[in-house]
Write a protein that holds these residues in place. Structure first.
Motif, PDB file in Angstrom:
ATOM      1  N   GLY A  41      -0.160 -33.249  21.141  1.00 29.88           N
ATOM      2  CA  GLY A  41       1.085 -32.413  20.429  1.00 29.88           C
ATOM      3  C   GLY A  41       1.541 -30.508  21.775  1.00 29.88           C
ATOM      4  N   GLY A  42      -0.405 -30.554  22.614  1.00 29.72           N
ATOM      5  CA  GLY A  42      -0.425 -29.460  22.871  1.00 29.72           C
ATOM      6  C   GLY A  42       0.128 -28.566  23.110  1.00 29.72           C
ATOM      7  N   VAL A  43      -0.365 -28.185  21.981  1.00 30.94           N
ATOM      8  CA  VAL A  43      -0.407 -26.584  21.042  1.00 30.94           C
ATOM      9  C   VAL A  43      -1.695 -25.994  20.887  1.00 30.94           C
ATOM     10  CG1 VAL A  43       0.748 -25.609  19.289  1.00 30.94           C
ATOM     11  CG2 VAL A  43       1.734 -28.162  19.084  1.00 30.94           C
ATOM     12  N   GLU A  44      -1.394 -24.758  21.200  1.00 31.48           N
ATOM     13  CA  GLU A  44      -3.173 -24.184  21.124  1.00 31.48           C
ATOM     14  C   GLU A  44      -3.804 -23.358  19.918  1.00 31.48           C
ATOM     15  OE1 GLU A  44      -5.697 -23.289  24.129  1.00 31.48           O
ATOM     16  OE2 GLU A  44      -4.645 -25.775  24.679  1.00 31.48           O
ATOM     17  N   GLU A  45      -1.870 -22.460  19.343  1.00 34.11           N
ATOM     18  CA  GLU A  45      -3.528 -22.012  17.823  1.00 34.11           C
ATOM     19  C   GLU A  45      -2.726 -22.985  16.977  1.00 34.11           C
ATOM     20  OE1 GLU A  45      -2.582 -17.547  18.344  1.00 34.11           O
ATOM     21  OE2 GLU A  45      -2.958 -18.384  21.053  1.00 34.11           O
ATOM     22  N   LYS A  46      -2.370 -21.846  15.669  1.00 35.04           N
ATOM     23  CA  LYS A  46      -1.763 -22.393  14.299  1.00 35.04           C
ATOM     24  C   LYS A  46      -1.508 -23.802  14.296  1.00 35.04           C
ATOM     25  CE  LYS A  46      -0.663 -18.301  12.115  1.00 35.04           C
ATOM     26  NZ  LYS A  46      -0.060 -17.666  11.312  1.00 35.04           N
ATOM     27  N   VAL A  47      -2.266 -24.913  14.241  1.00 32.83           N
ATOM     28  CA  VAL A  47      -2.086 -26.167  14.812  1.00 32.83           C
ATOM     29  C   VAL A  47      -2.472 -26.320  13.119  1.00 32.83           C
ATOM     30  CG1 VAL A  47      -2.322 -28.464  15.523  1.00 32.83           C
ATOM     31  CG2 VAL A  47      -3.373 -26.236  16.534  1.00 32.83           C
ATOM     32  N   MET A  48      -1.818 -27.367  12.349  1.00 35.77           N
ATOM     33  CA  MET A  48      -1.461 -27.951  11.082  1.00 35.77           C
ATOM     34  C   MET A  48      -1.696 -29.767  11.065  1.00 35.77           C
ATOM     35  SD  MET A  48      -1.330 -25.818   8.191  1.00 35.77           S
ATOM     36  CE  MET A  48      -0.029 -26.112   7.185  1.00 35.77           C
ATOM     37  N   ILE A  49      -2.694 -30.107  10.882  1.00 35.57           N
ATOM     38  CA  ILE A  49      -2.799 -31.849  11.069  1.00 35.57           C
ATOM     39  C   ILE A  49      -3.177 -32.159   9.941  1.00 35.57           C
ATOM     40  CG2 ILE A  49      -3.723 -33.713  12.240  1.00 35.57           C
ATOM     41  CD1 ILE A  49      -4.795 -31.741  14.339  1.00 35.57           C
ATOM     42  N   PRO A  50      -2.040 -32.998   8.904  1.00 35.63           N
ATOM     43  CA  PRO A  50      -2.375 -33.500   8.015  1.00 35.63           C
ATOM     44  C   PRO A  50      -3.321 -34.557   8.332  1.00 35.63           C
ATOM     45  CG  PRO A  50      -0.006 -34.263   9.137  1.00 35.63           C
ATOM     46  CD  PRO A  50      -0.422 -32.840  10.040  1.00 35.63           C
ATOM     47  N   ILE A  51      -3.851 -35.173   7.462  1.00 39.74           N
ATOM     48  CA  ILE A  51      -4.912 -35.841   7.350  1.00 39.74           C
ATOM     49  C   ILE A  51      -4.431 -36.729   6.083  1.00 39.74           C
ATOM     50  CG2 ILE A  51      -7.005 -36.930   7.037  1.00 39.74           C
ATOM     51  CD1 ILE A  51      -6.719 -34.767   9.164  1.00 39.74           C
ATOM     52  N   PRO A  52      -3.415 -37.856   6.951  1.00 40.58           N
ATOM     53  CA  PRO A  52      -2.944 -38.914   5.112  1.00 40.58           C
ATOM     54  C   PRO A  52      -4.126 -39.373   4.436  1.00 40.58           C
ATOM     55  CG  PRO A  52      -2.440 -39.896   7.626  1.00 40.58           C
ATOM     56  CD  PRO A  52      -2.670 -39.167   7.817  1.00 40.58           C
ATOM     57  N   LYS A  53      -4.207 -39.980   3.755  1.00 46.03           N
ATOM     58  CA  LYS A  53      -5.097 -40.834   2.558  1.00 46.03           C
ATOM     59  C   LYS A  53      -6.533 -40.221   2.629  1.00 46.03           C
ATOM     60  CE  LYS A  53      -3.483 -44.803   5.323  1.00 46.03           C
ATOM     61  NZ  LYS A  53      -4.092 -46.138   5.623  1.00 46.03           N
ATOM     62  N   VAL A  54      -6.604 -39.346   2.971  1.00 45.36           N
ATOM     63  CA  VAL A  54      -7.703 -38.253   2.967  1.00 45.36           C
ATOM     64  C   VAL A  54      -7.910 -37.545   1.634  1.00 45.36           C
ATOM     65  CG1 VAL A  54      -9.809 -37.498   3.695  1.00 45.36           C
ATOM     66  CG2 VAL A  54      -9.339 -39.258   5.317  1.00 45.36           C
ATOM     67  N   THR A  55      -8.616 -37.443   0.428  1.00 45.94           N
ATOM     68  CA  THR A  55      -8.653 -36.614  -0.298  1.00 45.94           C
ATOM     69  C   THR A  55      -9.404 -35.404   0.092  1.00 45.94           C
ATOM     70  OG1 THR A  55      -9.979 -37.463  -1.458  1.00 45.94           O
ATOM     71  CG2 THR A  55      -7.780 -37.963  -2.248  1.00 45.94           C
ATOM     72  N   SER A  56      -9.369 -34.265  -0.414  1.00 47.05           N
ATOM     73  CA  SER A  56     -10.491 -32.923  -0.146  1.00 47.05           C
ATOM     74  C   SER A  56     -11.603 -33.082  -0.726  1.00 47.05           C
ATOM     75  CB  SER A  56      -8.999 -31.377  -1.173  1.00 47.05           C
ATOM     76  OG  SER A  56      -9.458 -32.177  -2.153  1.00 47.05           O
ATOM     77  N   ASP A  57     -11.567 -33.553  -1.529  1.00 48.46           N
ATOM     78  CA  ASP A  57     -13.872 -34.139  -1.857  1.00 48.46           C
ATOM     79  C   ASP A  57     -14.389 -35.201  -0.338  1.00 48.46           C
ATOM     80  OD1 ASP A  57     -12.964 -32.861  -4.166  1.00 48.46           O
ATOM     81  OD2 ASP A  57     -13.037 -35.188  -5.501  1.00 48.46           O
ATOM     82  N   THR A  58     -12.834 -35.736   0.220  1.00 54.06           N
ATOM     83  CA  THR A  58     -13.875 -36.566   0.988  1.00 54.06           C
ATOM     84  C   THR A  58     -13.883 -35.908   2.117  1.00 54.06           C
ATOM     85  OG1 THR A  58     -12.971 -38.653  -0.298  1.00 54.06           O
ATOM     86  CG2 THR A  58     -13.865 -38.758   2.129  1.00 54.06           C
ATOM     87  N   LEU A  59     -12.356 -34.926   2.705  1.00 56.86           N
ATOM     88  CA  LEU A  59     -12.355 -34.788   3.683  1.00 56.86           C
ATOM     89  C   LEU A  59     -13.567 -33.328   4.588  1.00 56.86           C
ATOM     90  CD1 LEU A  59     -10.931 -34.572   6.271  1.00 56.86           C
ATOM     91  CD2 LEU A  59      -9.165 -32.855   5.454  1.00 56.86           C
ATOM     92  N   SER A  60     -14.385 -32.701   2.874  1.00 60.96           N
ATOM     93  CA  SER A  60     -14.973 -31.873   3.331  1.00 60.96           C
ATOM     94  C   SER A  60     -16.203 -32.360   3.280  1.00 60.96           C
ATOM     95  CB  SER A  60     -14.761 -31.046   1.854  1.00 60.96           C
ATOM     96  OG  SER A  60     -16.531 -31.159   0.952  1.00 60.96           O
ATOM     97  N   SER A  61     -16.409 -33.757   2.443  1.00 59.71           N
ATOM     98  CA  SER A  61     -17.889 -34.432   3.314  1.00 59.71           C
ATOM     99  C   SER A  61     -17.606 -34.383   4.428  1.00 59.71           C
ATOM    100  CB  SER A  61     -18.230 -35.467   2.263  1.00 59.71           C
ATOM    101  OG  SER A  61     -19.644 -35.766   2.418  1.00 59.71           O
ATOM    102  N   VAL A  62     -16.821 -35.481   5.088  1.00 59.43           N
ATOM    103  CA  VAL A  62     -16.623 -35.248   6.449  1.00 59.43           C
ATOM    104  C   VAL A  62     -16.460 -34.459   6.849  1.00 59.43           C
ATOM    105  CG1 VAL A  62     -14.971 -36.238   7.621  1.00 59.43           C
ATOM    106  CG2 VAL A  62     -14.676 -37.635   5.908  1.00 59.43           C
TER     107      VAL A  62
END
Lengths: 355, 156
Positions: free
Chosen positions: B39-60
């Motif tokens: 992306g080469g973007v410095e700030e305010k990047v939003m990255i979607p993490i498909p297939k990973v729910t919030s419960d799992t992502l918080s543990s990751v």
């Protein structure tokens, strides 16, 4: 859920299982079974198993020692139509063996007792009895060559020639003549156990004073190396060693004593290990029993053994460096109890591969 | 440190929850690291993490946080931490952690999870394995009989 885990992930999980556990896991469902047959990730490195086959008669079973659990398994050999004798591990779960038939000429075969594979190699280009047999894998282990040297043909004429089987060609071809003095010594003396290092196959002459015969497969040249303490050794065996580029020699000069040497670049033997006296006394617990001692090794362990029921003396890498341990012999095969002490065996170290 | 602004990225779980984390934490995932580089973007990047729910992502992310801040001198401590971390995950979370570590390319976590699953399989019979992991036996009776025969050496 768990039966839908991607194959790569399951293969990663399976790479941490011992072969015995893996065999049970792959019996859970068809998906797991299919994934267990994936090539394992490089992280998988189980110590090889000690696989023993009786050296006489028509063995209906072979016996495999799982070194992690120190447990023996009995693997039926009924899928093989002939009695066999072990020669050398090939890799990928396969072992090279010879048929113990009444025919005089040597006939070789490959088998995997874990997955019940068996194929006969084609007949030699020249019929030979009692030649020396040596195996050498290619550098990337994707193929191997079997060299057969010397032996007698017809009415006990020496056959001072070599032939080679290449697993890529799947056939034998003649590899020229060999010096008569080596042909004679190999024919008469060789116990048919070979080891390889640095492109050379080595055999031990089987009578005192021991010496080692080496054949450089690329140059086609032969040489002889005297064994350490050659005139004093009562028994000796060649082994693959911890250092894959070198060969090892294990032997003893008197009861309850044994040393391990490695062959260094200048054809000198360097002492690298010694059986602790107390363990030696327990292992060779009967008078004169050191005479029947045999030995196999790999980069991960060294096994000294005598017969099926007797204890196995193992030198392996433990938590605090290399250590010697005694492991109980095999005491039953599920069908009948094994008479203690009296079944002589040949053995190889083999990573159990189930596919 | 006062005055030094940490680079942050925003990860969005499959159920739409946003996690704002330091870039160096998120970069424990090779998938995110590559995405950031491309992306080469410095700030305010939003990255979607498909297939990973919030419960799992918080543990990751808990795992990534720890591993991003550990130095090489703390090997023993991090090993202990890993052990406790994976020990407290129940079987469902373990499954989702494995999936997430795989899709997000977090090698350390994948290895940790795989080792844990292997330890649960070890020493169990096929039937016990099926029960624990809720796996349906989909072999035909003939296939099962064949496996039983082949694996006989393993059922003593």
């Amino acid at each position: 859920m768990w039966n839908e885990l991607p194959g790569d992930l399951l293969a990663q999980v399976f790479s941490y299982l011992s072969p015995a556990s893996l065999a049970r896991a792959m019996s859970a469902c068809t998906h797991w079974q299919a994934c267990a047959r994936y090539p394992l990730p490089a992280s998988a490195s189980h110590p090889p198993w000690f696989l023993a086959v009786p050296a006489r008669g028509s063995p209906h079973c072979c016996y495999a020692l799982d070194p992690a659990l120190q447990r023996w398994h009995c693997l039926p050999l009924r899928f093989i139509p002939h009695p066999i004798r072990l020669l050398a591990p090939v890799g990928a779960g396969l072992i090279l063996c010879k048929l113990a038939t009444t025919a005089c000429s040597l006939r070789l075969a490959l088998c995997n007792p874990f997955s019940k594979q068996f194929h006969l190699l084609p007949s030699l280009t020249k019929p030979r009895s009692n030649p020396a047999v040596g195996l050498i894998p290619s550098e990337d282990s994707s193929s191997f060559r079997v060299f057969v040297a010397g032996g007698t043909s017809g009415a006990c004429c020496d056959e001072p020639t070599l032939e080679v089987y290449d697993s890529r060609d799947r056939d034998w071809r003649s590899a020229g003549a060999m010096p008569v003095e080596f042909a004679v010594r190999l024919t008469v003396w060789t116990p048919n156990e070979s080891v390889h290092a640095g492109g050379t196959i080595y055999w031990m002459t089987s009578a005192r004073a021991y010496s080692v015969v080496g054949f450089d497969v690329e140059r086609g040249s032969w040489r002889e190396v005297r064994a350490p303490m050659a005139d004093r050794l009562e028994w000796a065996a060649l082994v693959q060693t911890r250092d894959a580029g070198r060969i090892g020699l294990v032997g003893g000069a008197c009861e309850g004593e044994a040393c391990v040497w490695e062959l260094t670049d200048g054809d000198e033997w360097a002492l690298v290990g010694e059986v602790p006296a107390e363990l030696g006394r327990r292992f060779w617990n009967r008078k004169g029993s050191w005479g029947a001692t045999r030995c196999v090794g790999s980069d991960k362990a060294l096994y000294l053994f005598r017969d099926l029921g007797s204890e196995v003396l193992v030198w392996r890498e433990g938590k605090r460096g290399w250590e010697w341990v005694l492991v109980q012999g095999c005491c039953g095969d599920g069908e009948a109890l094994i008479p203690k002490h009296n079944i002589p065996i040949r053995a190889v170290l083999l990573p159990p591969v189930l596919t | 440190m006062v005055g030094v602004k940490k680079k942050m990225v925003t990860l969005v779980s499959s159920d739409g929850v946003e996690f704002v984390v330091e870039k160096r934490v998120a970069e424990q995932s090779l998938f995110i690291k590559n995405a950031l580089n491309e992306g080469g973007v410095e700030e305010k990047v939003m990255i979607p993490i498909p297939k990973v729910t919030s419960d799992t992502l918080s543990s990751v992310l808990e795992y990534c946080e720890k591993h991003a801040s550990a130095t090489e001198f703390q090997e023993n401590e991090i090993e202990e931490w890993d052990k406790e971390y994976i020990e407290k995950a129940d079987l469902d979370l373990l499954y989702y952690l494995l999936q997430a570590s795989y899709s997000m390319s977090i090698m350390g976590l994948m290895e940790l999870g795989a080792k844990k699953v292997a330890s649960l399989i070890r020493g169990k019979s096929p039937q016990e394995i099926r029960e624990l992991f809720n796996i349906k036996n989909d072999f035909t009776p003939e296939q099962e009989e064949e496996i039983r025969r082949e694996m006989q050496w393993n059922y003593e």
